[in-house]
Motif scaffolding. Structure first.
Motif, mmCIF file in Angstrom:
data_model
loop_
_atom_site.group_PDB
_atom_site.id
_atom_site.type_symbol
_atom_site.label_atom_id
_atom_site.label_comp_id
_atom_site.label_asym_id
_atom_site.label_seq_id
_atom_site.Cartn_x
_atom_site.Cartn_y
_atom_site.Cartn_z
ATOM 1 N N THR A 98 0.834 -1.196 0.000
ATOM 2 C CA THR A 98 0.000 0.000 0.000
ATOM 3 C C THR A 98 0.869 1.245 0.000
ATOM 4 O OG1 THR A 98 -1.671 -1.209 1.242
ATOM 5 C CG2 THR A 98 -1.874 1.179 1.199
ATOM 6 N N TRP A 99 1.909 1.240 0.803
ATOM 7 C CA TRP A 99 2.811 2.384 0.861
ATOM 8 C C TRP A 99 3.488 2.608 -0.489
ATOM 9 C CZ3 TRP A 99 8.390 2.012 1.163
ATOM 10 C CH2 TRP A 99 9.010 3.249 1.309
ATOM 11 N N GLN A 100 3.944 1.513 -1.134
ATOM 12 C CA GLN A 100 4.585 1.627 -2.441
ATOM 13 C C GLN A 100 3.608 2.123 -3.502
ATOM 14 O OE1 GLN A 100 6.160 -2.325 -3.035
ATOM 15 N NE2 GLN A 100 8.209 -1.695 -2.381
ATOM 16 N N ALA A 101 2.368 1.647 -3.439
ATOM 17 C CA ALA A 101 1.378 2.034 -4.443
ATOM 18 C C ALA A 101 0.992 3.509 -4.320
ATOM 19 C CB ALA A 101 0.131 1.162 -4.323
ATOM 20 N N CYS A 102 0.919 3.982 -3.095
ATOM 21 C CA CYS A 102 0.445 5.352 -2.878
ATOM 22 C C CYS A 102 1.570 6.332 -2.580
ATOM 23 C CB CYS A 102 -0.580 5.375 -1.745
ATOM 24 S SG CYS A 102 -2.023 4.374 -2.105
ATOM 25 N N GLY A 103 2.654 5.839 -2.029
ATOM 26 C CA GLY A 103 3.798 6.696 -1.763
ATOM 27 C C GLY A 103 3.706 7.542 -0.511
ATOM 28 N N THR A 104 2.632 7.378 0.248
ATOM 29 C CA THR A 104 2.506 8.170 1.473
ATOM 30 C C THR A 104 2.069 7.280 2.632
ATOM 31 O OG1 THR A 104 0.168 8.691 1.160
ATOM 32 C CG2 THR A 104 1.764 10.190 0.148
ATOM 33 N N ILE A 105 2.324 7.753 3.819
ATOM 34 C CA ILE A 105 1.897 7.040 5.015
ATOM 35 C C ILE A 105 0.380 7.134 5.155
ATOM 36 C CG2 ILE A 105 2.041 8.848 6.757
ATOM 37 C CD1 ILE A 105 3.588 5.404 7.126
ATOM 38 N N LYS A 106 -0.212 8.126 4.491
ATOM 39 C CA LYS A 106 -1.670 8.289 4.502
ATOM 40 C C LYS A 106 -2.353 7.068 3.894
ATOM 41 C CE LYS A 106 -5.265 11.246 2.540
ATOM 42 N NZ LYS A 106 -5.855 10.242 1.702
#
Length: 171
Positions: A128-136
């Motif tokens: 999820t972090w890789q896909a979105c690039g944010t901690i959000k």
């Protein structure tokens, strides 16, 4: 006891493959393994494995039938990337550990389940972090805005097999 471990590893390999490819754990794989395990229990006089299966069955039935509550907690905390209405585990995720407990006992299954949960949280968290690039992205997963299909058996089976192998060779 090694025949039990070999059958357990074969069952894990087959069910992991089918769960990754088709998101199904077929009864035609699990039930024959249970039958062979029962024959091995009788031949090897390892009746304690029946109690192990009962312990694991109770634990996983609780997870399965309580999964609506567990799924809500998992979604709120972001522990599992589940869409609203999706269950944390399916029926195959109950039968597989019971079959494995008939072969290797309850402790590798319970430890393997904990290990699988930790690996799964890490894997989907990193994805999820890789896909979105944010901690959000973790919050988005927790709120159900990001849906990633989950399959528990590809994490569960290999974790149980790894713990059983370690237990067998360290004992």
């Amino acid at each position: 006891m090694y025949i039990n471990l070999i059958l357990a590893i074969a069952l894990v390999a087959i069910t992991t493959y089918t769960d990754i490819k088709e998101r199904k754990i077929y009864n035609k794989h699990v039930y024959p393994a249970m039958g062979l395990a029962l024959i091995f229990i009788l031949l090897q006089e390892q009746y304690q494995l029946l109690l192990s299966a009962a312990i694991v069955c109770g634990f996983f039935c609780f997870l399965y039938y309580g999964s609506n509550f567990i799924s809500k907690i998992a979604i709120m905390t972001g522990a599992l990337p589940l869409a609203p209405g999706e269950k944390a585990i399916g029926g195959g995720d109950v039968k597989l550990p019971v079959a494995l407990s008939l072969l290797v006992g309850h402790m590798p299954v319970l430890y393997g389940t904990a290990m699988a949960g930790i690996i799964m949280i890490g894997y989907y968290g990193i994805r999820t972090w890789q896909a979105c690039g944010t901690i959000k992205a973790f919050a988005d997963v927790a709120l159900g805005r990001v849906h990633m299909p989950t399959a528990f058996a590809p994490f569960l089976g290999p974790s149980i097999a790894a713990i059983a192998i370690i237990e067998n060779f360290l004992a």
